[in-house]
Design an enzyme around this catalytic site. Structure first.
Site, PDB file in Angstrom:
ATOM      1  N   LYS A  13       9.422  31.997  51.692  1.00 44.64           N
ATOM      2  CA  LYS A  13      10.309  32.189  52.848  1.00 44.64           C
ATOM      3  C   LYS A  13       9.616  32.936  54.004  1.00 44.64           C
ATOM      4  O   LYS A  13       9.847  32.607  55.155  1.00 44.64           O
ATOM      5  CB  LYS A  13      11.657  32.795  52.477  1.00 44.64           C
ATOM      6  CG  LYS A  13      11.617  34.091  51.724  1.00 44.64           C
ATOM      7  CD  LYS A  13      13.005  34.477  51.300  1.00 44.64           C
ATOM      8  CE  LYS A  13      13.074  35.854  50.683  1.00 44.64           C
ATOM      9  NZ  LYS A  13      11.940  36.319  49.889  1.00 44.64           N
ATOM     10  N   ARG A  91      20.916  40.012  50.826  1.00 42.21           N
ATOM     11  CA  ARG A  91      20.447  39.872  49.449  1.00 42.21           C
ATOM     12  C   ARG A  91      21.565  40.117  48.437  1.00 42.21           C
ATOM     13  O   ARG A  91      21.332  40.010  47.234  1.00 42.21           O
ATOM     14  CB  ARG A  91      19.325  40.875  49.185  1.00 42.21           C
ATOM     15  CG  ARG A  91      17.938  40.271  49.343  1.00 42.21           C
ATOM     16  CD  ARG A  91      16.939  41.390  49.201  1.00 42.21           C
ATOM     17  NE  ARG A  91      15.698  41.002  48.619  1.00 42.21           N
ATOM     18  CZ  ARG A  91      14.586  40.779  49.332  1.00 42.21           C
ATOM     19  NH1 ARG A  91      14.608  40.823  50.624  1.00 42.21           N
ATOM     20  NH2 ARG A  91      13.455  40.499  48.725  1.00 42.21           N
ATOM     21  N   ARG A 125      -0.788  36.866  45.321  1.00 44.85           N
ATOM     22  CA  ARG A 125      -0.443  36.988  46.745  1.00 44.85           C
ATOM     23  C   ARG A 125      -1.141  38.185  47.410  1.00 44.85           C
ATOM     24  O   ARG A 125      -1.114  39.294  46.879  1.00 44.85           O
ATOM     25  CB  ARG A 125       1.082  37.156  46.880  1.00 44.85           C
ATOM     26  CG  ARG A 125       1.523  37.470  48.302  1.00 44.85           C
ATOM     27  CD  ARG A 125       2.988  37.269  48.496  1.00 44.85           C
ATOM     28  NE  ARG A 125       3.791  38.423  48.087  1.00 44.85           N
ATOM     29  CZ  ARG A 125       5.113  38.491  48.266  1.00 44.85           C
ATOM     30  NH1 ARG A 125       5.759  37.477  48.783  1.00 44.85           N
ATOM     31  NH2 ARG A 125       5.780  39.552  47.874  1.00 44.85           N
ATOM     32  N   ARG A 155       0.562  43.812  48.028  1.00 43.54           N
ATOM     33  CA  ARG A 155       1.649  44.739  48.307  1.00 43.54           C
ATOM     34  C   ARG A 155       1.837  45.667  47.116  1.00 43.54           C
ATOM     35  O   ARG A 155       1.695  45.251  45.969  1.00 43.54           O
ATOM     36  CB  ARG A 155       2.937  43.939  48.554  1.00 43.54           C
ATOM     37  CG  ARG A 155       3.095  43.570  50.008  1.00 43.54           C
ATOM     38  CD  ARG A 155       4.210  42.627  50.251  1.00 43.54           C
ATOM     39  NE  ARG A 155       5.444  42.896  49.517  1.00 43.54           N
ATOM     40  CZ  ARG A 155       6.559  42.196  49.692  1.00 43.54           C
ATOM     41  NH1 ARG A 155       6.583  41.211  50.576  1.00 43.54           N
ATOM     42  NH2 ARG A 155       7.642  42.452  49.000  1.00 43.54           N
ATOM     43  N   ARG A 166      12.634  42.362  40.503  1.00 42.73           N
ATOM     44  CA  ARG A 166      13.100  41.634  41.687  1.00 42.73           C
ATOM     45  C   ARG A 166      13.628  40.257  41.295  1.00 42.73           C
ATOM     46  O   ARG A 166      14.597  39.771  41.877  1.00 42.73           O
ATOM     47  CB  ARG A 166      11.962  41.525  42.716  1.00 42.73           C
ATOM     48  CG  ARG A 166      11.877  42.755  43.608  1.00 42.73           C
ATOM     49  CD  ARG A 166      10.469  43.097  44.011  1.00 42.73           C
ATOM     50  NE  ARG A 166       9.834  42.089  44.818  1.00 42.73           N
ATOM     51  CZ  ARG A 166       8.508  41.978  44.951  1.00 42.73           C
ATOM     52  NH1 ARG A 166       7.708  42.804  44.311  1.00 42.73           N
ATOM     53  NH2 ARG A 166       8.004  41.055  45.714  1.00 42.73           N
TER      54      ARG A 166
HETATM   55  P1  AMP Z   1      10.612  41.473  50.853  1.00 41.22           P
HETATM   56  O1  AMP Z   1       9.536  41.811  51.824  1.00 41.22           O
HETATM   57  O2  AMP Z   1      11.692  40.624  51.464  1.00 41.22           O
HETATM   58  O3  AMP Z   1      10.086  40.908  49.563  1.00 41.22           O
HETATM   59  O4  AMP Z   1      11.328  42.857  50.471  1.00 41.22           O
HETATM   60  C1  AMP Z   1      10.614  43.901  49.847  1.00 41.22           C
HETATM   61  C2  AMP Z   1      11.570  44.934  49.313  1.00 41.22           C
HETATM   62  O5  AMP Z   1      12.310  45.522  50.400  1.00 41.22           O
HETATM   63  C3  AMP Z   1      12.628  44.436  48.353  1.00 41.22           C
HETATM   64  O6  AMP Z   1      12.161  44.300  47.024  1.00 41.22           O
HETATM   65  C4  AMP Z   1      13.678  45.528  48.492  1.00 41.22           C
HETATM   66  O7  AMP Z   1      13.270  46.704  47.819  1.00 41.22           O
HETATM   67  C5  AMP Z   1      13.639  45.818  49.975  1.00 41.22           C
HETATM   68  N1  AMP Z   1      14.558  44.930  50.723  1.00 41.22           N
HETATM   69  C6  AMP Z   1      14.229  43.884  51.517  1.00 41.22           C
HETATM   70  N2  AMP Z   1      15.312  43.280  52.018  1.00 41.22           N
HETATM   71  C7  AMP Z   1      16.380  43.970  51.527  1.00 41.22           C
HETATM   72  C8  AMP Z   1      17.789  43.833  51.640  1.00 41.22           C
HETATM   73  N3  AMP Z   1      18.342  42.849  52.349  1.00 41.22           N
HETATM   74  N4  AMP Z   1      18.557  44.727  50.985  1.00 41.22           N
HETATM   75  C9  AMP Z   1      18.041  45.719  50.264  1.00 41.22           C
HETATM   76  N5  AMP Z   1      16.722  45.896  50.074  1.00 41.22           N
HETATM   77  C10 AMP Z   1      15.888  45.032  50.702  1.00 41.22           C
END
Ligand code: AMP
Length: 208
Positions: A13, A91, A125, A155, A166
């Site tokens: 995404k 989410r 990744r 990361r 996750r």
């Molecule tokens: P991402 O970069 O989208 O994979 O997000 C990395 C991390 O940020 C996630 O595993 C969550 O800990 C936090 N995070 C991202 N988006 C959200 C969201 N909409 N609600 C809560 N935590 C979030």
């Protein structure tokens, strides 16, 4: 045009959001990215956020919802874009319901991928520290970004335990969001296991 991109970790995404943003002149809003920026500032809030992210937990809804709302307002005010892409937000159902109070969404795209493929992709990744471009170490062997020369790194939350958590969270909390958008007719499904270019062309087709 305002879009929401949903998908399990590694479903592509983030990569698709970058391509779509450029093509349709949309602002790319990644709450994960905004949270990591806060983390880098090493503020009290940033430190709390880092603990949650690195163990694969969601941050509290009041933080993610406030960030999304603020960013959407800024983008709408700037009039620089034809809309925005929400990447990784909402989410959970509470976030989706809150979002519907301040945003008008045109399409929701769910990029599908099996848990096994998700895990495989995440372990290989790497992300550019400067521009956020994403690479797979299976296909790209260099240590610096092809686009801007920034350093590529894994990361901190792409460790096995956090990834497993996750994935579980996606099934428990985010899948109900997919159902929510299916019921209100906004949902489009794109098979995320294909190549980046195929996923991109399939996505553009569902947006027509
Ligand atoms: P991402 O970069 O989208 O994979 O997000 C990395 C991390 O940020 C996630 O595993 C969550 O800990 C936090 N995070 C991202 N988006 C959200 C969201 N909409 N609600 C809560 N935590 C979030």
């Amino acid at each position: 045009m305002n879009l929401i991109l949903i998908g399990i970790q590694g479903s592509g995404k983030g990569t698709q959001a970058q391509l779509l943003a450029k093509n349709y002149k949309l602002a790319h809003i990644s709450i994960g990215e905004l949270l990591r920026e806060e983390e880098e500032k090493k503020t009290w809030l940033g430190k709390k956020i880092a603990i949650l992210i690195n163990k694969g937990s969601l941050v509290p809804d009041r933080i993610s919802v406030a960030m999304a709302k603020k960013k959407i307002e800024e983008i709408e005010k700037s009039k620089k874009y034809n809309g925005y892409i929400l990447d990784g937000f909402p989410r959970n159902l509470n976030q989706a319901k809150k979002l519907s109070k301040f945003a008008k969404i045109d399409h929701v795209i769910n990029f599908t991928l099996t848990d096994k493929e998700s895990m495989n992709r995440i372990v290989s990744r790497v992300e550019c520290a400067k521009c956020g471009s994403i690479y797979s170490t299976l296909k790209y062997k260099k240590k610096t970004c092809q686009k801007c020369g920034g350093i590529l790194k894994r990361r901190a939350d792409d460790n096995d335990a956090a990834v497993m958590k996750r994935i579980k969270t996606f099934h428990a909390l985010t899948e109900p969001v997919v159902e929510f958008y299916k019921k209100n007719g906004l949902l489009k499904v794109v098979d995320g296991k294909n190549s980046i270019s195929k996923v991109y062309s399939d996505t553009k087709k569902v947006l027509k």
